[in-house]
Enzyme design. Sequence first.
Site, PDB file in Angstrom:
ATOM      1  N   ASP A  45       0.833  -1.200   0.000  1.00 10.51           N
ATOM      2  CA  ASP A  45       0.000   0.000   0.000  1.00 10.51           C
ATOM      3  C   ASP A  45       0.871   1.255   0.000  1.00 10.51           C
ATOM      4  OD1 ASP A  45      -2.362  -1.406   0.008  1.00 10.51           O
ATOM      5  OD2 ASP A  45      -2.609  -1.321   2.188  1.00 10.51           O
ATOM      6  N   ASP A  74       8.898   6.620  -6.896  1.00  6.79           N
ATOM      7  CA  ASP A  74       7.506   7.048  -6.944  1.00  6.79           C
ATOM      8  C   ASP A  74       7.495   8.285  -7.827  1.00  6.79           C
ATOM      9  OD1 ASP A  74       4.842   6.512  -6.280  1.00  6.79           O
ATOM     10  OD2 ASP A  74       4.808   8.138  -4.819  1.00  6.79           O
ATOM     11  N   SER A  75       6.509   8.364  -8.690  1.00  8.36           N
ATOM     12  CA  SER A  75       6.490   9.469  -9.643  1.00  8.36           C
ATOM     13  C   SER A  75       5.059   9.819 -10.021  1.00  8.36           C
ATOM     14  CB  SER A  75       7.283   9.099 -10.900  1.00  8.36           C
ATOM     15  OG  SER A  75       6.772   7.916 -11.474  1.00  8.36           O
ATOM     16  N   PHE A 157       3.599   6.431 -22.070  1.00 12.75           N
ATOM     17  CA  PHE A 157       2.409   5.947 -21.376  1.00 12.75           C
ATOM     18  C   PHE A 157       1.937   7.049 -20.435  1.00 12.75           C
ATOM     19  CE2 PHE A 157       6.198   4.753 -19.072  1.00 12.75           C
ATOM     20  CZ  PHE A 157       5.915   5.072 -17.757  1.00 12.75           C
ATOM     21  N   GLY A 158       0.891   6.792 -19.701  1.00 14.27           N
ATOM     22  CA  GLY A 158       0.383   7.785 -18.757  1.00 14.27           C
ATOM     23  C   GLY A 158      -0.085   9.043 -19.463  1.00 14.27           C
ATOM     24  N   TYR A 159       0.425  10.171 -19.033  1.00 15.15           N
ATOM     25  CA  TYR A 159       0.003  11.472 -19.552  1.00 15.15           C
ATOM     26  C   TYR A 159       0.871  11.948 -20.711  1.00 15.15           C
ATOM     27  CZ  TYR A 159      -2.583  11.505 -15.146  1.00 15.15           C
ATOM     28  OH  TYR A 159      -3.432  11.167 -14.113  1.00 15.15           O
ATOM     29  N   ASP A 160       1.792  11.103 -21.175  1.00 15.43           N
ATOM     30  CA  ASP A 160       2.773  11.514 -22.188  1.00 15.43           C
ATOM     31  C   ASP A 160       2.183  12.166 -23.446  1.00 15.43           C
ATOM     32  OD1 ASP A 160       4.715  10.631 -20.466  1.00 15.43           O
ATOM     33  OD2 ASP A 160       5.409   8.973 -21.721  1.00 15.43           O
TER      34      ASP A 160
END
Length: 198
Positions: A45, A74-75, A157-160
Amino acid sequence: MSMHDIKKLVIASNNQGKLSEIGALFAPLAIEVLPQSTFNINGVDEPYHTFIENALVKARHASRCSGLPALADDSGICVNALKGAPGVISARYAGEPKSDKRNNLKLIKVLKDQSDRSAYYYCIMILVRHAEDPQPMIADGIWHGEIVLHPRGESGFGYDPYFFLPGSGKTAAELSSDQKNLISHRGKALTRLIENFR
């Protein structure tokens, strides 16, 4: 154990792209990098509101379960007009199950009437020699850009596809993986960590 005694390192991740990127940078140091799945370690968690606390809990968990030194990151993406949101919840911004598409749609909806769409990706890397290490090695990286309302590019990926880099005139999704690794938040954090290690 000093940092120079490390020969094997468990990565608190099962993300293949992240593992190969980290492995390549550690290879010249003759350090074998192993994913946490090698030890059947499940994720832990991440209950905290800061990147540093979440990365530290992941690193300590992986080290405790494997008995080896561990590296965790963590990013996330932070938007200035949203006071740093989505931040630590970037991967789950639109709720469960995780979805890049829904996260992006939510972000664009929130930002469509904002004049300031400046944003940055942030990454922190933490290496612990053992689970109770009182002096973890810490490095971070920031990648500045702005959010565009229409996606461009097929990579990343993600917000790229929405993360625009004014200096290059491209989004992060329009860069090759090699180009991205040189200038991204994760690439910067990893490079700093390796420099500290040396």
